[in-house]
Structure formats: C-alpha cells, structure tokens
Design a protein around this motif. Structure first.
Motif, PDB file in Angstrom:
ATOM      1  N   GLU A  13       0.825  -1.202   0.000  1.00 42.78           N
ATOM      2  CA  GLU A  13       0.000   0.000   0.000  1.00 42.78           C
ATOM      3  C   GLU A  13       0.862   1.256   0.000  1.00 42.78           C
ATOM      4  N   HIS A  14       1.914   1.254   0.813  1.00 37.60           N
ATOM      5  CA  HIS A  14       2.819   2.410   0.861  1.00 37.60           C
ATOM      6  C   HIS A  14       3.470   2.657  -0.500  1.00 37.60           C
ATOM      7  N   ILE A  15       3.953   1.591  -1.119  1.00 35.49           N
ATOM      8  CA  ILE A  15       4.628   1.748  -2.415  1.00 35.49           C
ATOM      9  C   ILE A  15       3.693   2.344  -3.450  1.00 35.49           C
ATOM     10  N   HIS A  16       2.480   1.784  -3.552  1.00 41.35           N
ATOM     11  CA  HIS A  16       1.546   2.281  -4.553  1.00 41.35           C
ATOM     12  C   HIS A  16       1.118   3.720  -4.262  1.00 41.35           C
ATOM     13  N   THR A  17       0.852   4.016  -3.011  1.00 45.48           N
ATOM     14  CA  THR A  17       0.429   5.371  -2.657  1.00 45.48           C
ATOM     15  C   THR A  17       1.507   6.389  -2.984  1.00 45.48           C
ATOM     16  N   VAL A  18       2.729   6.110  -2.543  1.00 44.11           N
ATOM     17  CA  VAL A  18       3.832   7.052  -2.756  1.00 44.11           C
ATOM     18  C   VAL A  18       4.143   7.185  -4.241  1.00 44.11           C
ATOM     19  N   LEU A  19       4.198   6.071  -4.954  1.00 44.05           N
ATOM     20  CA  LEU A  19       4.515   6.124  -6.379  1.00 44.05           C
ATOM     21  C   LEU A  19       3.456   6.897  -7.145  1.00 44.05           C
ATOM     22  N   HIS A  20       2.187   6.625  -6.874  1.00 46.81           N
ATOM     23  CA  HIS A  20       1.114   7.334  -7.573  1.00 46.81           C
ATOM     24  C   HIS A  20       1.143   8.814  -7.230  1.00 46.81           C
ATOM     25  N   ASP A  21       1.371   9.138  -5.957  1.00 48.35           N
ATOM     26  CA  ASP A  21       1.421  10.550  -5.566  1.00 48.35           C
ATOM     27  C   ASP A  21       2.557  11.277  -6.269  1.00 48.35           C
TER      28      ASP A  21
ATOM     29  N   ASP B 112       3.320  17.173 -12.760  1.00 48.24           N
ATOM     30  CA  ASP B 112       2.902  18.384 -13.475  1.00 48.24           C
ATOM     31  C   ASP B 112       3.247  19.648 -12.696  1.00 48.24           C
ATOM     32  N   ASN B 113       3.191  19.556 -11.372  1.00 50.07           N
ATOM     33  CA  ASN B 113       3.398  20.738 -10.538  1.00 50.07           C
ATOM     34  C   ASN B 113       4.839  20.923 -10.072  1.00 50.07           C
ATOM     35  N   VAL B 114       5.553  19.822  -9.836  1.00 55.66           N
ATOM     36  CA  VAL B 114       6.886  19.941  -9.223  1.00 55.66           C
ATOM     37  C   VAL B 114       8.034  19.855 -10.225  1.00 55.66           C
ATOM     38  N   LEU B 115       7.784  19.291 -11.404  1.00 57.40           N
ATOM     39  CA  LEU B 115       8.863  19.116 -12.375  1.00 57.40           C
ATOM     40  C   LEU B 115       8.947  20.334 -13.290  1.00 57.40           C
TER      41      LEU B 115
ATOM     42  N   ARG C 207      14.013  13.994 -29.018  1.00 57.86           N
ATOM     43  CA  ARG C 207      12.655  14.273 -29.503  1.00 57.86           C
ATOM     44  C   ARG C 207      11.628  14.383 -28.379  1.00 57.86           C
ATOM     45  N   LEU C 208      11.902  13.778 -27.246  1.00 59.26           N
ATOM     46  CA  LEU C 208      10.897  13.645 -26.188  1.00 59.26           C
ATOM     47  C   LEU C 208      10.606  14.970 -25.502  1.00 59.26           C
ATOM     48  N   GLN C 209       9.308  15.295 -25.375  1.00 54.53           N
ATOM     49  CA  GLN C 209       8.866  16.520 -24.718  1.00 54.53           C
ATOM     50  C   GLN C 209       8.339  16.207 -23.320  1.00 54.53           C
ATOM     51  N   LEU C 210       8.426  17.182 -22.427  1.00 60.45           N
ATOM     52  CA  LEU C 210       8.049  16.989 -21.031  1.00 60.45           C
ATOM     53  C   LEU C 210       6.602  16.518 -20.891  1.00 60.45           C
ATOM     54  N   SER C 211       5.682  17.201 -21.534  1.00 59.16           N
ATOM     55  CA  SER C 211       4.263  16.845 -21.376  1.00 59.16           C
ATOM     56  C   SER C 211       3.985  15.438 -21.893  1.00 59.16           C
ATOM     57  N   ASP C 212       4.640  15.066 -22.979  1.00 65.09           N
ATOM     58  CA  ASP C 212       4.443  13.723 -23.531  1.00 65.09           C
ATOM     59  C   ASP C 212       4.996  12.667 -22.576  1.00 65.09           C
ATOM     60  N   TRP C 213       6.141  12.983 -21.966  1.00 68.93           N
ATOM     61  CA  TRP C 213       6.741  12.027 -21.049  1.00 68.93           C
ATOM     62  C   TRP C 213       5.859  11.820 -19.814  1.00 68.93           C
ATOM     63  N   ILE C 214       5.342  12.890 -19.242  1.00 71.84           N
ATOM     64  CA  ILE C 214       4.481  12.766 -18.060  1.00 71.84           C
ATOM     65  C   ILE C 214       3.234  11.954 -18.398  1.00 71.84           C
ATOM     66  N   SER C 215       2.637  12.223 -19.540  1.00 74.59           N
ATOM     67  CA  SER C 215       1.450  11.462 -19.960  1.00 74.59           C
ATOM     68  C   SER C 215       1.768   9.981 -20.120  1.00 74.59           C
ATOM     69  N   GLU C 216       2.932   9.694 -20.694  1.00 76.16           N
ATOM     70  CA  GLU C 216       3.313   8.307 -20.924  1.00 76.16           C
ATOM     71  C   GLU C 216       3.574   7.589 -19.601  1.00 76.16           C
ATOM     72  N   VAL C 217       4.239   8.224 -18.660  1.00 75.30           N
ATOM     73  CA  VAL C 217       4.509   7.604 -17.361  1.00 75.30           C
ATOM     74  C   VAL C 217       3.195   7.354 -16.617  1.00 75.30           C
ATOM     75  N   LYS C 218       2.271   8.303 -16.662  1.00 75.91           N
ATOM     76  CA  LYS C 218       0.973   8.107 -16.015  1.00 75.91           C
ATOM     77  C   LYS C 218       0.238   6.928 -16.640  1.00 75.91           C
ATOM     78  N   ARG C 219       0.335   6.805 -17.968  1.00 70.83           N
ATOM     79  CA  ARG C 219      -0.342   5.684 -18.640  1.00 70.83           C
ATOM     80  C   ARG C 219       0.284   4.352 -18.227  1.00 70.83           C
ATOM     81  N   LEU C 220       1.619   4.293 -18.210  1.00 67.72           N
ATOM     82  CA  LEU C 220       2.311   3.032 -17.968  1.00 67.72           C
ATOM     83  C   LEU C 220       2.232   2.580 -16.513  1.00 67.72           C
ATOM     84  N   VAL C 221       2.100   3.515 -15.583  1.00 70.09           N
ATOM     85  CA  VAL C 221       2.092   3.159 -14.165  1.00 70.09           C
ATOM     86  C   VAL C 221       0.691   3.154 -13.581  1.00 70.09           C
ATOM     87  N   ILE C 222      -0.169   4.086 -14.012  1.00 68.49           N
ATOM     88  CA  ILE C 222      -1.467   4.267 -13.350  1.00 68.49           C
ATOM     89  C   ILE C 222      -2.638   3.793 -14.210  1.00 68.49           C
TER      90      ILE C 222
END
Length: 906
Positions: free
Chosen positions: A809-817, A823-826, A879-894
């Motif tokens: 539970e800790h791992i999933h909570t922290v990783l998802h958070d 979007d806000n801290v990077l 080629r990789l853009q920040l917004s695309d990378w964040i979207s891809e990580v959210k898709r692959l993990v969440i």
C-alpha cells in the motif's frame, strides 16, 4: 598579515601507460588533497576519508561513528534540506554513499563532470556545520536499527561477533560497530545530539582528513576547487593510532585455541587465524603478501592440490583477515568437504607443515622476483577504474602511504626482507593460532549477546598441538616451481587500421567471429568471448544444473595445470547462459589462443573423477539451497527474473535436478550437452585480424562434427495492458519484502528512454519518502530494469517492521502521488537537466578495455550488431517533450499498467 601558502606535496608515481594527471597539495588548514585528471571523463567524483571509526566510539554509545556517518547526510547549516544534495546528484547522473570501518570512515559521491564544482559545494558543507536535527536523529536511529536487524542472520556478521567476543575485551575491536536502538539510546548526562557533536568536533578536522577529487578538469582547476570549498574546515589534531599499537588484540589465553561456530545455513569451513603485528610499515616489501602467495598457490603439488587430492577441501585462500594499527590477522580460509570436516585436524596439520617448508626452503630471491614482476605488470597495465571508485580508494590510500605512493603503494615490492619473513613465519605457530571450525554439527556451549551465534572456545590440547607440530609424512606437497608464463616485457601488436566497432570477419559453418583491434587502449591485453550455442543446455532445470556442474568441474580440472598462467596474467572463466555455454579468456594477449586451445581440447575429452563430482556437486547444491535464505529481497529479484526471462530455472529446481543425477547419469547427460551447437565469438584487444582466422581454425578443429545448430531466439515474457500478476514467496525467517515491477509496451528506444528518465527523476524522492520519512526499512529503492531490450521499472522495500500488505500500500500510494505531482513539481529547467544528464550517460566513453569488451559482447548477444543502440536512444531522448513524457509515465504506471507484484513474507 601574510596568507598561509598551499604546500605542494610532490609527484605521484604512476605507470608510463597511465593517461591520468596528478597533483597533490596541503591546504593551509592542514587538509591533504589528491587531484586527479582523467582526460575526457564524463564522470567526476570526490571522497573524504577521516581517521575515525568504531574504535573511537564511547563505550556507553557503541555504533556512534556509524550513526554520525548517517547523520552527516541529513542537513547542515548551509544546506538544511537533507534531500537537496541527493536530488542534485540524481539530476546529474550521480549518487552519494559512505562507509564506517574500524579506524576510518569514508564519504564519497560521483556526478557528471560539469556538475563537480556545485557538488563540491554541497559535499564540503557536510563537514563544517551539521545540524543533527532532533527529529531526524530519532528517525535515523530506527534506520540504524533496521540495518542491524537486516543482518542478524548474516553469516559473516555472526562470525565477526564471535571474533569480537573472543578477543581482548580492552581492545576497541571488541566494541559493537553497527549500533541499534539499545546502544544508541539517549542518556541522562549526554543527549545523542551532544554526543554526535562531541565526536564530530573531536575527529572531523582537516588534519585528520584526506581528500581526493577526480574529474576531467585540469589538476590545477581541481586544486582551486579544493581550496575554495574545503579551506574553511577547522584544522584540529590528527588522530594518533599509536595508542592502539601497544594494545594486544588477543590475550595469551585467546591464542592456541579451537573455536567452533554453528552457522544458520549449512557450511563446512575451517579458518586458521595467525595473529601478526601490524604490517603498515612493510608496504614497500609486502612480506605477508609474498607468504600468502606461496601458501595459497594452487598449481601442481601445492598444499591445496594435495588436500584436494585427499578429497578434504574444495577451496583454499591465504592472506585475508583483519588489518589495522598494530595488528594483522593472517587467515587461511578453507572450504571443507564432508570428509574434510572429519579430518579437520589433519588439514590444519598440513597447513603448519607447509609453513615450516616455506621457512626452511621457500625464502628464495627468485620466488619474490616472480611475485614482484607480476605486480609490476599489473601496475604497468592497470585499467583506470571509474571516477566513483578511484576517489574513495585514493583517499584511504593517502592515509596509509606517503603521498608519492598513493597509486603505486598497492603494487610496490622493493625486495624480500628475509629477516622479516623468517620472523613472520616463526609467529605462524600452532601455539599462537586460532583455529575455527564452522559446521552445523559442532559442539557449542556459549552464545554471543549480539547476533546470538552459538559457539565454543577452548585451548588446543597437548595432543592436538603435538599433531599440529609433527611432520605428516604421508603428504607429498612441494613448493612452487618457476613459472614459465611470467615475462618482464610485453608490447602491443602494431595497429593495422583504425576501426571503432567490431567486424564479423567470419560467418560460416554456424560460426560467427567478430573482431576489433582496439585503437584506443594500446596495451598487450584483450578479451575473447566464445559462446557455445546449444539448445540442450536449457532443455530443463536438470540440464542447466548439469551444465553448471560441468563448467565448475572443467574449471576445477584445469585449475592446477593452468594456475601458473593465472598468476602470470592469463585468466579464464566458463559459465552456462540462456543460450548455451560461454568461455571467456582475458588478460595478456600473447598466451590467450594457446590457453583457449587447451580449454577447448579439454572440454570434449575430460573425464571427471568421481570424488570431485561428489564434492563439487555437493557444494553447488548447498550454495543453491541456501542462496536466498534470510535475504527476502534477493529472492524476489530472482523470482522476477524467472517470471520474465526465457530459459532460466529456479535454484531450488536446479538443486533438485542435480540431486537426481548420480555420477553415471551426469556423465551421460553432460556428454550430450554439446553434440549440436553453433558458435559466436568476439576477439577484442590488440590482436590483428589474422588471429581471428586462427581462432576460427581452432574452433573447427576442436568442435568438428558438432557445428550443426542454429542459435536459439530468446524473447522475454511480454505482459498485456492491465495485467496484474501477484505472487507470494514464503520464507521461514527474515524480514518482509515487496517488489512492484512495471513493464514497458515494447522494446523501442522511446520506451527505454521513458523508463530511464522515470528512474532518474523519481528515485531520490521515492527513497526519501519510503525510507527517511515513513521509516519502512533500511533496504529501499527503485531501479530501471530492462529484460534483454524490453524496459521496465521497479520499486522495492524490505522491512523488519511492516507486513507485506502495508508495504504494498505504501509503495503504490507514494509512487502514484509522486507521478501525479509531476505536473506541478517538475520544472522545465529540471527536465532539461535530466535530459542532458541522460544524454551524457548514453554517450559516455568506455573507461577501460574490459568495459568496452563487455559492451560489444552484450550488443552481439542481443543481436544489436550495428552497435548504434545508444545513438537511437539519444535521438529518441532529443525528440521527447516533457508533457508527452508525463502522460506516458501516467499511462504506464497508473492507467494501463503491465504490473507484477512480488511479496516475500514469513
């Protein structure tokens, strides 16, 4: 008023082949500094070694030095945020670490070269005004306690504690070095914060420190950085080790003793400890190293060969053991067979007989000269270690050696001191020995207070001493003969043409040979990798176990005949892989083809002795059965590999498979392993192209009639979107552990870059939250984890205090958070930093011939024979853009995870 001047400390002795530049200096505050330029290095590093360790702990607060090591990373007046430095290093492809030993502690970091100056600003501040924040003190005590509990079943720690319990209680070695909640408790008279501050003030001063800075910058620029960042460290007094030199490590009653230790896991070890005076003053002659060389020799008629022929030992090493101010434990570490346990006294008798033989006949100048020549060759053709390894090594060396020998001191052998050698050998007597037998059936009558290790100690009886001092007429060992492989002068073969990548010179008859004469590392050395691609090796766990046993027995059978070659710088290894069996030769190039010829000739014709089959098979099964005992996280790593990798088998299945094979069954099965195979090879070093054709002829002559198989195609298991594999691995004892793994969609360069950036940008904050803030356990981390080329990412925690449900539970909570907060801290600036850092990692120069050979061979095994994968990944990164990378990580993990959750619990 005149400013104090920087003192130049002199030239560093280095090999003529060494491309590095050195400058040594002493700052006005007394801090000695070694500056090292490694031309074109993408990585930089620094290390500060302090002459203070657990020997300096107060009796009432044992483990304080180790605790201070932890606390110095947790904020100071200049940089109060404990996460700022590790996050900075992570952003620049680096990391920090430290260790605390008996008399020294060592702090170090590495990063990209361009970030060195700023990193030194952070690093130096650690040693000026640490905060010792009360809230972090309490949290870090728990981390120290977790570290202690993590190792409670560790066999080395348990044996070490027996050693501490049976030494002079007045000697600081007897102190508890790690610390736990009990020893690091607050007292009425001194708070922990006060004790940390007192220890820091007493020992962390410039005169008690040695600093090494390594980078691509010129040494004068590195020296300016040292002066700028470290001149404000207070001077103080150097910790004088001489007070320890007069204090005996053992009392008279603790010598001439027999110690028995009961291990947690099955073991059969005999350790003969021969206490000696300190050896720091002998570094120019290395008398004990010379004696260890003869005692540990494994060639024909050696002590080891004689005992092995009796069926009593599986391995023997000499010369290891603790060393410090005023003392040296000279250890013989012997792995016994079951028969050897019964004859342990006779094994020890043979050791003492052989010591007498060395004293009477072995102190000949030519023997020392052979050892000196091999040491000089190692120094002359040493491969430059990475910056992150070099800095910690040199900062400690600067305490032990005069500054001019900070590099050469490890290799220097000026001549044999016969008087010193005779004196040393005279001390290696049974009456002064400590003989330790480690076995499950020994008799014990005590238990250590820490680690709860059952043991017993008693004086050796008169009868035992008589036996140990008596000649054993049945042994036929001899001192080593002259080594025919040793040479005092070698040069690389002339360069034919400048190529940067291997070329497949031969592609015929199921044999492919890649060749590169290296244009950069112009030394007479090289690597030959030969993969025997056989489908039979991976047919079942029993087949793979037989292949592993076959390789161990082949090495075992060749060891005696080829030991002189090993001593002279010719090395080999044989090991099964997912596609067959690999033979790897390395070292001086002149003798490698004859060495490989002998290996190949022996491979098809060897008939293993039944006694060695039983001993080696027994040892392998023991190793496999106990490999992950009390190491739950290691079991999960192994389980993940088994789930994803093709042609792998569990250690327990391999042990069971081996158990089903008797000598006849093994002989039959092993003879069939390579009836049909293909061969792929890499020859990389200073060899010219003709040698590749000679290798091809050698393969055809050696494997005639066997070259009929095509290499197997290996693919990792691919998970579908929204897959959630959940598996529990039970264990009898130990901590709980959880590993959560996420797999990428495909093996494209874009996917690899996505996960590599995830590791770089998430690792530091995940570690801080899971370990420092939530105090889940001592072993916490994340890792980029590709399987072949298919990328993935894992987060893991091992905990003595939390159950697996809570950890998950800790791992999933922290990783998802952490991912939702991207979007806000990077910031865009941090994103650009991360991309630049990764870009530099992808274009990093090979630091050595070995590293380059490993890279090329890995690419060949993955069929990446254009050798341009990093170029593809660099283009994808660009080629990789920040917004695309964040979207891809959210898709692959969440949103669409391909996930495996592995749990290990009692």
């Amino acid at each position: 008023m005149t400013q104090p001047l920087i003192e130049e400390l002199g030239e560093v002795i280095k090999s003529p082949k060494d491309p590095r530049s050195f400058r040594t200096l002493k700052l006005p505050n007394g801090l000695s500094v070694v500056c090292v330029q490694i031309p074109h290095s993408k990585k930089a590093s620094a290390s500060l070694a302090v002459r203070a360790g657990h020997f300096n702990d107060p009796l009432e607060t044992q483990g304080l030095a180790h605790f201070l090591e932890h606390m110095l990373f947790l904020g100071n007046e200049r940089f109060p945020d404990a996460n700022e430095f590790p996050e900075f290093l992570s952003a620049y492809g680096g990391q920090q670490n430290a260790w605390t030993g008996s008399e020294f502690c060592n702090f170090f970091f590495d990063c990209q070269t361009r970030a060195l100056s700023r990193a030194l600003d952070y690093f130096s501040a650690m040693f000026m005004a640490p905060l010792f924040d009360e809230s972090l003190i309490n949290k870090e005590r728990q981390s120290i306690d977790s570290e202690f509990r993590l190792k409670e079943k560790d066999e080395l720690r348990r044996l070490y504690q027996v050693h501490k319990t049976t030494c002079n209680p007045e000697h600081p070695f007897s102190k508890f070095s790690v610390g736990n909640m009990d020893t690091l408790a607050e007292s009425d008279s001194h708070s922990l914060k006060d004790q940390l501050s007192e220890f820091f003030r007493a020992f962390f001063n410039a005169n008690n420190m040695r600093l090494t800075i390594v980078g691509a910058q010129p040494v004068d620029e590195l020296a300016e950085m040292a002066q700028h960042y470290f001149s404000d460290i207070s001077s103080g007094q150097e910790n004088d080790p001489k007070s320890l030199e007069a204090l005996p490590l053992y009392l008279p009653s603790q010598l001439g003793v027999f110690i028995q230790v009961k291990p947690v896991n099955p073991a059969r070890r005999l350790i003969i400890t021969l206490p000696l005076p300190g050896i720091d003053d002998d570094y120019k002659n290395k008398t004990t190293s010379f004696i260890a060389h003869i005692l540990g020799y494994e060639g024909p008629h050696s002590l080891y060969a004689t005992l092995r022929a009796r069926g009593w030992v599986n391995s023997l090493s000499a010369g290891g053991g603790m060393s410090g101010s005023g003392y040296k434990d000279f250890n013989l570490n012997i792995q016994l067979t079951e028969a050897g346990v019964v004859h342990a006294l006779q094994v020890a008798q043979a050791v003492f007989n052989y010591i007498q033989l060395i004293a009477s006949s072995g102190l000949e100048a030519w023997r020392y000269e052979e050892k000196r020549l091999t040491s000089e060759l190692s120094f002359h053709f040493q491969e430059t270690p990475p910056a992150g390894e070099l800095a910690p090594q040199l900062s400690v060396n600067a305490h032990h050696y005069p500054i001019h020998d900070v590099v050469y001191g490890d290799y220097r052998m000026d001549g044999l001191s016969v008087a010193r050698a005779k004196q040393t050998l005279s001390l290696m007597a049974p009456e002064r020995a400590r003989i330790t037998l480690i076995h499950g059936d020994v008799e014990t009558d005590q238990q250590t207070e820490l680690y709860h290790t059952p043991f017993s100690i008693r004086a050796l009886t008169k009868e035992e001493l008589n036996t140990l001092n008596s000649p054993a007429g049945t042994f036929s060992y001899q001192l080593p003969a002259q080594n025919p492989y040793i040479t005092s002068h070698v040069e690389p073969y002339p360069l034919e043409r400048e190529l940067r990548e291997p070329v497949a010179l031969i592609k015929s008859d199921n044999v492919t040979i890649w060749h590169l004469q290296d244009p950069d590392f112009r030394v007479p050395k090289g690597h030959i990798y030969l993969n025997l691609e056989s489908p039979a090796v991976n047919q079942s766990a029993t087949h793979f176990a037989a292949a592993r046993l076959w390789s161990e027995l082949l090495i075992d059978s060749l060891n005696e005949a080829l030991y002189d070659a090993e001593v002279a710088g010719l090395h080999f290894n044989i090991y099964p892989t997912q596609s067959g069996m690999t033979i790897h030769t390395m070292g001086l190039s002149a003798g490698q083809l004859p060495l490989l010829q002998q290996l190949m000739k022996q491979a098809w014709k060897v008939k293993f002795k039944r006694g060695r089959f039983n001993s080696v098979a027994q040892q392998l099964k023991h190793n496999w059965q106990s490999a992950h005992n009390n190491q739950p996280l290691n079991r999960l790593f192994a389980e993940l590999n088994l789930t994803l990798q093709p042609c792998l088998f569990s250690l327990s299945d391999m042990a069971e498979g081996l158990n089903s094979l008797d000598y006849k069954g093994f002989s039959q099965l092993s003879s069939e392993l390579f009836n049909s195979m293909g061969v792929s090879a890499l020859i990389h070093g200073d060899w010219q192209a003709k040698t590749a054709f000679e290798l091809h002829q050698l393969i055809r002559d050696s494997a005639s009639g066997r070259l009929t198989a095509s290499p197997p195609q290996l693919q990792p298991k691919r998970l579908e979107p929204h897959t959630h594999i959940h598996r529990t691995v039970e264990q009898a004892t130990g901590d709980n552990a959880v590993l959560v793994y996420f797999q990428g969609d495909n093996d494209s360069a874009e996917q690899q870059i996505t996960w590599m950036l995830a590791q770089q940008l998430l690792n530091a904050s995940l570690f801080d939250e899971l370990r420092t803030q939530r105090q889940l356990g001592y072993v916490v981390g994340s890792q980029y984890f590709p399987v072949r080329r298919l990328p993935g990412f894992m987060v893991f925690v091992q905990s003595p205090t939390h159950n697996t449900s809570a950890l998950q539970e800790h791992i999933h909570t922290v990783l998802h958070d952490k991912i939702e907060q991207l979007d806000n801290v990077l910031t865009l600036q941090r994103w650009k930093h991360a991309k630049q850092t990764l870009s530099e990692q992808l274009t990093i120069n090979d630091r050595s011939l070995r590293a380059r050979s490993q890279r090329f061979w890995g690419a060949i095994q993955m069929a990446e024979t254009h050798f341009d994968r990093n170029v593809e990944m660099s283009a994808a990164l660009e080629r990789l853009q920040l917004s695309d990378w964040i979207s891809e990580v959210k898709r692959l993990v969440i949103k669409q995870p391909r996930k495996i959750v592995l749990l290990s619990c009692q």
